[in-house]
Design a protein around this motif. Structure first.
Motif, PDB file in Angstrom:
ATOM      1  N   HIS A  52       0.850  -1.195   0.000  1.00 26.38           N
ATOM      2  CA  HIS A  52       0.000   0.000   0.000  1.00 26.38           C
ATOM      3  C   HIS A  52       0.881   1.239   0.000  1.00 26.38           C
ATOM      4  O   HIS A  52       1.782   1.366   0.834  1.00 26.38           O
ATOM      5  CB  HIS A  52      -0.912   0.014   1.230  1.00 26.38           C
ATOM      6  N   GLU A 137      -7.612   2.556   2.134  1.00 26.10           N
ATOM      7  CA  GLU A 137      -6.637   3.074   1.182  1.00 26.10           C
ATOM      8  C   GLU A 137      -7.084   4.430   0.653  1.00 26.10           C
ATOM      9  O   GLU A 137      -8.272   4.769   0.672  1.00 26.10           O
ATOM     10  CB  GLU A 137      -6.450   2.092   0.027  1.00 26.10           C
ATOM     11  N   GLY A 169     -10.290  -0.234  -3.812  1.00 30.31           N
ATOM     12  CA  GLY A 169      -9.359  -0.162  -2.707  1.00 30.31           C
ATOM     13  C   GLY A 169      -9.758  -1.079  -1.573  1.00 30.31           C
ATOM     14  O   GLY A 169     -10.814  -1.718  -1.589  1.00 30.31           O
TER      15      GLY A 169
END
Length: 208
Positions: A52, A137, A169
């Motif tokens: 990420h 995210e 996400g």
């Protein structure tokens, strides 16, 4: 102990973190062990930051991080709620300020209850209780939606709004956040009496 500069210090404090960061380094030839615990009874959620670029977490949820492969320290600072809606900024349950977490190998968040991780596809939506969001995210869009009519908002026990998260996400949710726990079990206010004998017996009198 790491200070991280004035900007980094300010970002951590606004995001619900601490003034300083404590760094533990194993300088021996054998494996070392360290234990971390949340500020309150709960669970610890690991996030692989190598997968990420950046993760937004609710304030005061960051616990610690590891940096053993990339050699890059985790950057924890304050970020703004990514929504463009003033309603969502006020009622999404995320707040105006979030914790922005970048870089490093693993970051660990503190949560409560059951933690559910879900990956949303493009334009896929999920309706979430406003107090059940842990992290997401930066590609996730945040908005709110009314629970229903006036009767539902007042009597259904769900409040006036739910949070709508839209992909793509990954999101992390918790079933019992600290805010929800406080609302279910509010702190008791102990009132101390002002003294006095409080007796109503008197001397009883003699009676004739």
């Amino acid at each position: 102990v790491k200070f991280g500069g004035l900007k980094g210090m300010f970002g951590r404090i606004v995001g619900g973190g601490s003034l300083f960061l404590v760094e533990y380094t194993n300088e021996g030839s054998e494996d070392g062990y360290i234990s971390m615990t949340p500020d309150y009874p709960g669970v610890i959620v690991p996030i692989d930051m190598r997968q990420h670029e950046e993760v937004y977490a609710v304030r005061d949820s960051y616990l610690c991080s590891l940096s053993f492969e990339t050699g890059v320290d985790t950057n924890v600072s304050a970020g703004m709620n990514p929504t463009s809606s003033p309603w969502a900024c006020c009622f999404s349950g995320i707040g105006f300020i979030v914790q922005s977490i970048k870089q490093g190998d693993y970051s660990f968040l503190q949560a409560q209850g059951t933690v559910i991780i879900k990956t949303l596809g493009e334009s896929e939506e999920i309706l979430v209780d406003t107090k059940s969001i842990l992290a997401f995210e930066t590609s996730i869009k945040v908005d709110v939606r009314k629970v229903g009519g006036f009767a539902a908002m007042c009597c259904a026990g769900e409040g006036a709004f739910n949070t709508v998260l839209t992909g793509p996400g990954k999101i992390w949710m918790q079933s019992m956040s600290i805010d929800k726990l406080r609302s279910v079990f509010p702190p008791r206010v102990v009132q101390q009496g002002g003294g006095g004998d409080g007796g109503d017996g008197g001397d009883g009198g003699g009676g004739d």
